[in-house]
Scaffold this motif. Sequence first.
Motif, PDB file in Angstrom:
ATOM      1  N   ASN A 163       0.867  -1.177   0.000  1.00 15.83           N
ATOM      2  CA  ASN A 163       0.000   0.000   0.000  1.00 15.83           C
ATOM      3  C   ASN A 163       0.897   1.217   0.000  1.00 15.83           C
ATOM      4  OD1 ASN A 163      -2.444  -1.278   0.009  1.00 15.83           O
ATOM      5  ND2 ASN A 163      -2.554  -1.414   2.234  1.00 15.83           N
ATOM      6  N   LYS A 164       1.039   1.838  -1.154  1.00 15.09           N
ATOM      7  CA  LYS A 164       1.876   3.018  -1.232  1.00 15.09           C
ATOM      8  C   LYS A 164       1.070   4.242  -0.804  1.00 15.09           C
ATOM      9  CE  LYS A 164       1.051   3.512  -6.157  1.00 15.09           C
ATOM     10  NZ  LYS A 164       1.630   3.600  -7.462  1.00 15.09           N
ATOM     11  N   ILE A 165       1.762   5.220  -0.267  1.00 13.76           N
ATOM     12  CA  ILE A 165       1.113   6.440   0.177  1.00 13.76           C
ATOM     13  C   ILE A 165       0.967   7.362  -1.020  1.00 13.76           C
ATOM     14  CG2 ILE A 165       1.304   8.431   1.687  1.00 13.76           C
ATOM     15  CD1 ILE A 165       2.936   6.632   3.588  1.00 13.76           C
ATOM     16  N   LEU A 166      -0.264   7.695  -1.343  1.00 14.74           N
ATOM     17  CA  LEU A 166      -0.555   8.524  -2.500  1.00 14.74           C
ATOM     18  C   LEU A 166      -0.730   9.982  -2.082  1.00 14.74           C
ATOM     19  CD1 LEU A 166      -3.212   6.213  -4.180  1.00 14.74           C
ATOM     20  CD2 LEU A 166      -0.841   6.477  -4.845  1.00 14.74           C
ATOM     21  N   ASN A 167      -0.247  10.890  -2.924  1.00 20.85           N
ATOM     22  CA  ASN A 167      -0.506  12.309  -2.702  1.00 20.85           C
ATOM     23  C   ASN A 167      -1.987  12.572  -2.913  1.00 20.85           C
ATOM     24  OD1 ASN A 167       2.213  12.659  -2.333  1.00 20.85           O
ATOM     25  ND2 ASN A 167       2.572  13.560  -4.331  1.00 20.85           N
ATOM     26  N   ARG A 168      -2.517  13.531  -2.167  1.00 22.75           N
ATOM     27  CA  ARG A 168      -3.935  13.854  -2.243  1.00 22.75           C
ATOM     28  C   ARG A 168      -4.088  15.310  -2.660  1.00 22.75           C
ATOM     29  NH1 ARG A 168      -6.153  10.564   2.836  1.00 22.75           N
ATOM     30  NH2 ARG A 168      -8.095  11.477   2.161  1.00 22.75           N
ATOM     31  N   TYR A 169      -4.964  15.551  -3.615  1.00 23.42           N
ATOM     32  CA  TYR A 169      -5.223  16.893  -4.118  1.00 23.42           C
ATOM     33  C   TYR A 169      -6.724  17.149  -4.022  1.00 23.42           C
ATOM     34  CZ  TYR A 169      -0.585  16.276  -6.103  1.00 23.42           C
ATOM     35  OH  TYR A 169       0.756  16.034  -6.266  1.00 23.42           O
ATOM     36  N   TYR A 170      -7.084  18.206  -3.300  1.00 25.78           N
ATOM     37  CA  TYR A 170      -8.495  18.523  -3.052  1.00 25.78           C
ATOM     38  C   TYR A 170      -8.848  19.824  -3.759  1.00 25.78           C
ATOM     39  CZ  TYR A 170     -12.654  19.750  -0.283  1.00 25.78           C
ATOM     40  OH  TYR A 170     -13.906  20.108   0.123  1.00 25.78           O
ATOM     41  N   PHE A 171      -9.788  19.756  -4.713  1.00 25.05           N
ATOM     42  CA  PHE A 171     -10.262  20.933  -5.439  1.00 25.05           C
ATOM     43  C   PHE A 171     -11.392  21.591  -4.648  1.00 25.05           C
ATOM     44  CE2 PHE A 171      -8.413  18.500  -8.910  1.00 25.05           C
ATOM     45  CZ  PHE A 171      -7.724  19.491  -9.593  1.00 25.05           C
ATOM     46  N   ILE A 172     -11.256  22.905  -4.436  1.00 27.81           N
ATOM     47  CA  ILE A 172     -12.323  23.644  -3.769  1.00 27.81           C
ATOM     48  C   ILE A 172     -12.799  24.772  -4.676  1.00 27.81           C
ATOM     49  CG2 ILE A 172     -11.567  23.078  -1.430  1.00 27.81           C
ATOM     50  CD1 ILE A 172     -10.349  25.881  -1.248  1.00 27.81           C
ATOM     51  N   ASN A 173     -14.084  25.103  -4.586  1.00 22.09           N
ATOM     52  CA  ASN A 173     -14.661  26.218  -5.331  1.00 22.09           C
ATOM     53  C   ASN A 173     -14.950  27.402  -4.433  1.00 22.09           C
ATOM     54  OD1 ASN A 173     -14.680  24.772  -7.730  1.00 22.09           O
ATOM     55  ND2 ASN A 173     -16.632  23.822  -7.213  1.00 22.09           N
ATOM     56  N   LYS A 174     -15.050  27.133  -3.135  1.00 20.42           N
ATOM     57  CA  LYS A 174     -15.298  28.195  -2.161  1.00 20.42           C
ATOM     58  C   LYS A 174     -14.564  27.834  -0.878  1.00 20.42           C
ATOM     59  CE  LYS A 174     -19.706  26.262  -0.552  1.00 20.42           C
ATOM     60  NZ  LYS A 174     -19.489  24.933  -0.964  1.00 20.42           N
ATOM     61  N   PHE A 175     -14.419  28.826  -0.016  1.00 23.92           N
ATOM     62  CA  PHE A 175     -13.698  28.614   1.240  1.00 23.92           C
ATOM     63  C   PHE A 175     -14.650  28.098   2.299  1.00 23.92           C
ATOM     64  CE2 PHE A 175     -11.731  30.592   5.167  1.00 23.92           C
ATOM     65  CZ  PHE A 175     -10.797  29.588   5.304  1.00 23.92           C
ATOM     66  N   ASP A 176     -14.429  26.871   2.731  1.00 25.32           N
ATOM     67  CA  ASP A 176     -15.222  26.262   3.795  1.00 25.32           C
ATOM     68  C   ASP A 176     -14.250  25.608   4.768  1.00 25.32           C
ATOM     69  OD1 ASP A 176     -17.142  25.155   5.383  1.00 25.32           O
ATOM     70  OD2 ASP A 176     -18.059  23.919   3.830  1.00 25.32           O
ATOM     71  N   GLN A 177     -14.087  26.216   5.933  1.00 23.87           N
ATOM     72  CA  GLN A 177     -13.108  25.729   6.903  1.00 23.87           C
ATOM     73  C   GLN A 177     -13.382  24.301   7.330  1.00 23.87           C
ATOM     74  OE1 GLN A 177     -12.974  28.378  10.231  1.00 23.87           O
ATOM     75  NE2 GLN A 177     -11.622  29.827   9.198  1.00 23.87           N
ATOM     76  N   SER A 178     -14.634  23.913   7.439  1.00 24.18           N
ATOM     77  CA  SER A 178     -14.954  22.568   7.914  1.00 24.18           C
ATOM     78  C   SER A 178     -14.434  21.495   6.962  1.00 24.18           C
ATOM     79  CB  SER A 178     -16.464  22.421   8.114  1.00 24.18           C
ATOM     80  OG  SER A 178     -17.139  22.584   6.892  1.00 24.18           O
TER      81      SER A 178
END
Length: 175
Positions: free
Chosen positions: A3-18
């Motif tokens: 199980n290799k550790i994969l980089n994670r990329y999260y696309f956001i359209n607005k700022f939501d701290q939660s």
Amino acid sequence: MHNKILNRYYFINKFDQSHIDKQDKKTIIIYRNHDQTLDKELIIKIRNYCKKRGNKFLLSNNIRLAIHLNLDGAYISSFNEDKKHLSFSLKKKFIILGSAHNIYEMRTKEIQKVKSYFLSSLFKKNKNFLGIYRFKLLSNLSKKPIVALGGVSGNNFKKLNLVNCLGFAGISFFE
């Protein structure tokens, strides 16, 4: 199987701290908003929040503003064929990422000097759907690292081990 550790990329359209609070420190946040004009105060607010949490923050399709606001990097969409940024002086750790759906767009991103590609769509059945087999064929045509984009969920997460990818990106997976 490892199980290799994969980089994670999260696309956001607005700022939501939660939503950002749910991410670990290795998740890279990419702000893209195709609908509205860019709000510098909002981008600075997101940058400061990500910096405080330890996340990297990238801006979509505006490299000049990303450099000016001292962000960690920029993301170039597949439809963006602009090459103006090649004349800019960049910091050593400035990251430029790009997305592609076919070999033509991959070659365009090579000319744009991206560090890695977002190749889509791996699992999401849309007009750019590749599937595992075509994804592997396209990823073998490049020496740059490939990030899987599109339709990654808890059900098909283990299938990412079948493709040679650096990481994965998405929106709904992280929410």
